[in-house]
Design a protein around this motif. Structure first.
Motif, PDB file in Angstrom:
ATOM      1  N   THR A  93      39.105  38.562  38.298  1.00 26.86           N
ATOM      2  CA  THR A  93      39.029  38.159  39.702  1.00 26.86           C
ATOM      3  C   THR A  93      37.616  37.725  40.035  1.00 26.86           C
ATOM      4  O   THR A  93      36.651  38.437  39.742  1.00 26.86           O
ATOM      5  CB  THR A  93      39.446  39.313  40.634  1.00 26.86           C
ATOM      6  OG1 THR A  93      40.797  39.674  40.348  1.00 26.86           O
ATOM      7  CG2 THR A  93      39.341  38.905  42.100  1.00 26.86           C
ATOM      8  N   PRO A 122      47.537  35.833  38.637  1.00 27.84           N
ATOM      9  CA  PRO A 122      47.149  37.076  37.964  1.00 27.84           C
ATOM     10  C   PRO A 122      47.888  37.325  36.654  1.00 27.84           C
ATOM     11  O   PRO A 122      47.405  38.084  35.806  1.00 27.84           O
ATOM     12  CB  PRO A 122      47.475  38.150  39.009  1.00 27.84           C
ATOM     13  CG  PRO A 122      48.423  37.511  39.970  1.00 27.84           C
ATOM     14  CD  PRO A 122      48.085  36.066  39.980  1.00 27.84           C
ATOM     15  N   THR A 131      42.507  35.308  39.404  1.00 25.34           N
ATOM     16  CA  THR A 131      42.576  35.359  40.866  1.00 25.34           C
ATOM     17  C   THR A 131      41.226  35.045  41.497  1.00 25.34           C
ATOM     18  O   THR A 131      40.187  35.489  41.006  1.00 25.34           O
ATOM     19  CB  THR A 131      43.013  36.771  41.329  1.00 25.34           C
ATOM     20  OG1 THR A 131      44.281  37.082  40.736  1.00 25.34           O
ATOM     21  CG2 THR A 131      43.136  36.849  42.843  1.00 25.34           C
TER      22      THR A 131
END
Length: 394
Positions: free
Chosen positions: A71, A65, A127
């Motif tokens: 993400t 991250p 992520t």
């Protein structure tokens, strides 16, 4: 060869072992204790710290991250169907349930991807959120996961799911442009009459008679009230009433589904059922009501994301093995609910044809359906590489 695919192929025997363990112990619905424990244990073994955000709903994170706040979500469903398995597998299920829709494959492919992503974690620019979901078949799992905050902490920017497709050549990847699967509303009609002896029908109110008139009226909605240019179907698969041949029962039950590619059409059909059901019962001196048991909207692939991800998928399976199509069939999939919250894409991976092997090619949900285990590494590599490359590109 793509290194993700090469690494996935190296773990083929391991993936087959996972798949067979899951296949042999199928669980249905919201509560999947054995499957959940198996997945949690494997993720911990790989170095993850998985979290159960709701009953049998698992989330695990991998990546960097600090390199990016983006993400990417990968989702697999874990539930089976209440079908008695009729395959000749040595590891077939014997508990009255069956992974007849390939969710054992989906779970295994995402576990394979989890191991690959840990192996190449340094390359992740952001992520990857791994999601293992219960109750896709009941159209409740995705909504439960969303309600439990699956798209938060960290916030998800894009999502992908992969489903086996029986009857399509092994390893071929398919995806729809726009609406790919139909929406579905599962309903129950309860008709209440007055039971009596079959020789004296005038002394009662026959719910079976009412049910037949309601059933016929339902079909008129599709035939005469929905445009022929719209895709919609209404099917009653359950008609239950009475216990013996010469007694009119007190009650009859109809259960069925409405399938639609337009939310407006689906809403219209159900609204008409709400009008027709009680009115028809009243004509014949009975009472009836209709309830929604579960529902899922049409699944819409984000076109830009779909074409974007398809370029990465081609690097795994080859240019000619990725096929897009303009519209989908009338099957339904609860991954659809994710697509109304974040850009999402639903891919299908060919799981074998009759020409490849006479065991392959049965339709999904068939008690004899068999999928080609050779696709497990392909699916694992597609998951891991696609997520990695999307993060690098964004």
């Amino acid at each position: 060869m793509n290194k993700y695919l090469e690494s996935a192929r190296a773990m083929k025997d391991e993936l087959i072992q996972y798949r067979r363990e899951i296949h042999q112990h199928p669980e249905v619905g919201d509560d999947l204790p054995q499957t959940t424990k198996f997945v949690m244990d494997k993720l911990k073994e790989f170095g993850y710290e998985p979290e159960e955000i709701c009953n049998s709903g698992i989330v695990a994170l991998v990546g960097n991250p600090k390199k990016s706040d983006k993400t990417f979500l990968l989702r697999a469903d874990m539930d089976a169907l209440p079908i008695e398995e009729q395959t000749d597998y040595s590891f077939k299920a014997t508990n009255g349930n069956m992974h007849a829709c390939g969710h054992d494959f989906h779970t295994t492919m995402l576990l394979g991807a989890a191991k690959l992503l840990k192996q190449y974690e340094d390359e992740l620019e952001g992520t990857v959120k791994l999601v293992f979901q219960p109750n896709e078949e009941g159209f409740k799992g995705a909504k439960l996961m969303l309600k439990s905050g699956v798209l938060e902490n960290p916030k998800v920017d894009a999502a992908m799911a992969l489903h086996v497709h029986s009857g399509t050549p092994s390893h071929m990847m398919l995806y729809g442009q726009g609406t790919s699967t139909a929406g579905c509303t599962i309903f129950r009609v309860t008709i209440n009459g007055v039971g009596c002896h079959g020789a004296m029908p005038e002394t009662g109110v026959d719910p079976i008679n009412i049910a037949t008139h309601i059933y016929s009226s339902m079909q008129e909605i599709i035939a005469r009230e929905v445009s022929p240019t719209e895709s919609a179907v209404l099917t009653v698969g359950k008609f239950q009433a009475g216990n013996t041949h010469n007694v009119i029962p007190d009650q009859a039950i109809l259960e069925g589904t409405i399938r639609f590619t337009s939310v407006d059409v689906g809403d219209f059909i159900y609204k008409r059922l709400e009008e027709i059901v009680p009115a028809t019962a009243k004509i014949f001196r009975g009472e009836a009501n209709i309830d929604i048991l579960a529902s899922v909207p049409p699944l819409k692939n984000d076109p830009d994301l779909a074409n974007d991800l398809a370029t990465y998928v081609k690097e795994i399976v080859g240019e000619k093995s990725v096929v897009s199509y303009p519209g989908g069939g009338m099957g339904s999939e609860d991954f659809a609910s994710y697509g109304y919250e974040v850009p999402s894409v639903f891919f299908m991976i060919g799981a074998g044809t009759k020409e490849e092997d006479s065991h392959y090619g049965f339709p999904m949900h068939h008690p004899q359906v068999v999928f080609n285990e050779a696709i497990l590494p392909t699916g694992a590599a597609v998951h891991a590489y696609t997520a990695t490359m999307w993060l690098k590109s964004h």
